[in-house]
Design a protein around this motif. Structure first.
Motif, PDB file in Angstrom:
ATOM      1  N   SER A  18     -37.475 -65.095  62.526  1.00  0.00           N
ATOM      2  CA  SER A  18     -36.562 -64.908  63.861  1.00  0.00           C
ATOM      3  C   SER A  18     -37.361 -63.922  64.855  1.00  0.00           C
ATOM      4  O   SER A  18     -37.940 -62.818  64.180  1.00  0.00           O
ATOM      5  N   VAL A  19     -37.549 -64.383  66.183  1.00  0.00           N
ATOM      6  CA  VAL A  19     -38.055 -63.260  67.072  1.00  0.00           C
ATOM      7  C   VAL A  19     -37.167 -63.444  68.177  1.00  0.00           C
ATOM      8  O   VAL A  19     -36.105 -64.114  68.339  1.00  0.00           O
ATOM      9  N   PRO A  20     -37.372 -62.110  69.145  1.00  0.00           N
ATOM     10  CA  PRO A  20     -36.563 -62.186  70.420  1.00  0.00           C
ATOM     11  C   PRO A  20     -36.955 -63.531  71.240  1.00  0.00           C
ATOM     12  O   PRO A  20     -37.893 -63.898  71.020  1.00  0.00           O
ATOM     13  N   LEU A  21     -35.915 -63.809  71.928  1.00  0.00           N
ATOM     14  CA  LEU A  21     -35.825 -65.017  72.800  1.00  0.00           C
ATOM     15  C   LEU A  21     -36.898 -64.989  73.978  1.00  0.00           C
ATOM     16  O   LEU A  21     -37.786 -65.928  74.045  1.00  0.00           O
ATOM     17  N   ALA A  22     -37.232 -63.761  74.451  1.00  0.00           N
ATOM     18  CA  ALA A  22     -38.114 -63.575  75.453  1.00  0.00           C
ATOM     19  C   ALA A  22     -39.696 -63.840  75.109  1.00  0.00           C
ATOM     20  O   ALA A  22     -40.505 -64.609  75.498  1.00  0.00           O
ATOM     21  N   LEU A  23     -39.865 -63.286  73.710  1.00  0.00           N
ATOM     22  CA  LEU A  23     -41.198 -63.752  73.005  1.00  0.00           C
ATOM     23  C   LEU A  23     -41.365 -64.945  72.742  1.00  0.00           C
ATOM     24  O   LEU A  23     -42.370 -65.577  73.231  1.00  0.00           O
ATOM     25  N   ALA A  24     -40.292 -65.809  72.193  1.00  0.00           N
ATOM     26  CA  ALA A  24     -40.441 -67.271  72.012  1.00  0.00           C
ATOM     27  C   ALA A  24     -40.541 -67.942  73.157  1.00  0.00           C
ATOM     28  O   ALA A  24     -41.648 -68.729  73.208  1.00  0.00           O
ATOM     29  N   LEU A  25     -40.166 -67.599  74.137  1.00  0.00           N
ATOM     30  CA  LEU A  25     -40.317 -68.367  75.520  1.00  0.00           C
ATOM     31  C   LEU A  25     -41.735 -68.004  76.162  1.00  0.00           C
ATOM     32  O   LEU A  25     -42.296 -68.838  76.523  1.00  0.00           O
TER      33      LEU A  25
END
Length: 55
Positions: A18-25
């Motif tokens: 699980s990672v923050p969406l901003a980091l994944a993008l």
């Protein structure tokens, strides 16, 4: 990026996390940039070799 802080589940090649969406993008964008750079470089190299063989 500051607004996209909710956690998202990422599964990649058997890994999960699980990672923050901003980091994944951000990671996805960097990955696409690297792939495009490699493919473009290989194509330019291929075209230069063809041109050199014709001359």
């Amino acid at each position: 990026m500051l607004q996209n802080t909710q956690l998202v589940l990422i599964s990649f090649l058997g890994w999960q996390g699980s990672v923050p969406l901003a980091l994944a993008l951000l990671i996805a964008g960097i990955g696409v940039s690297i792939v495009a750079l490699v493919v473009g470089t290989l194509r330019i190299h291929q075209l230069r070799r063809r041109l050199a063989h014709r001359l």
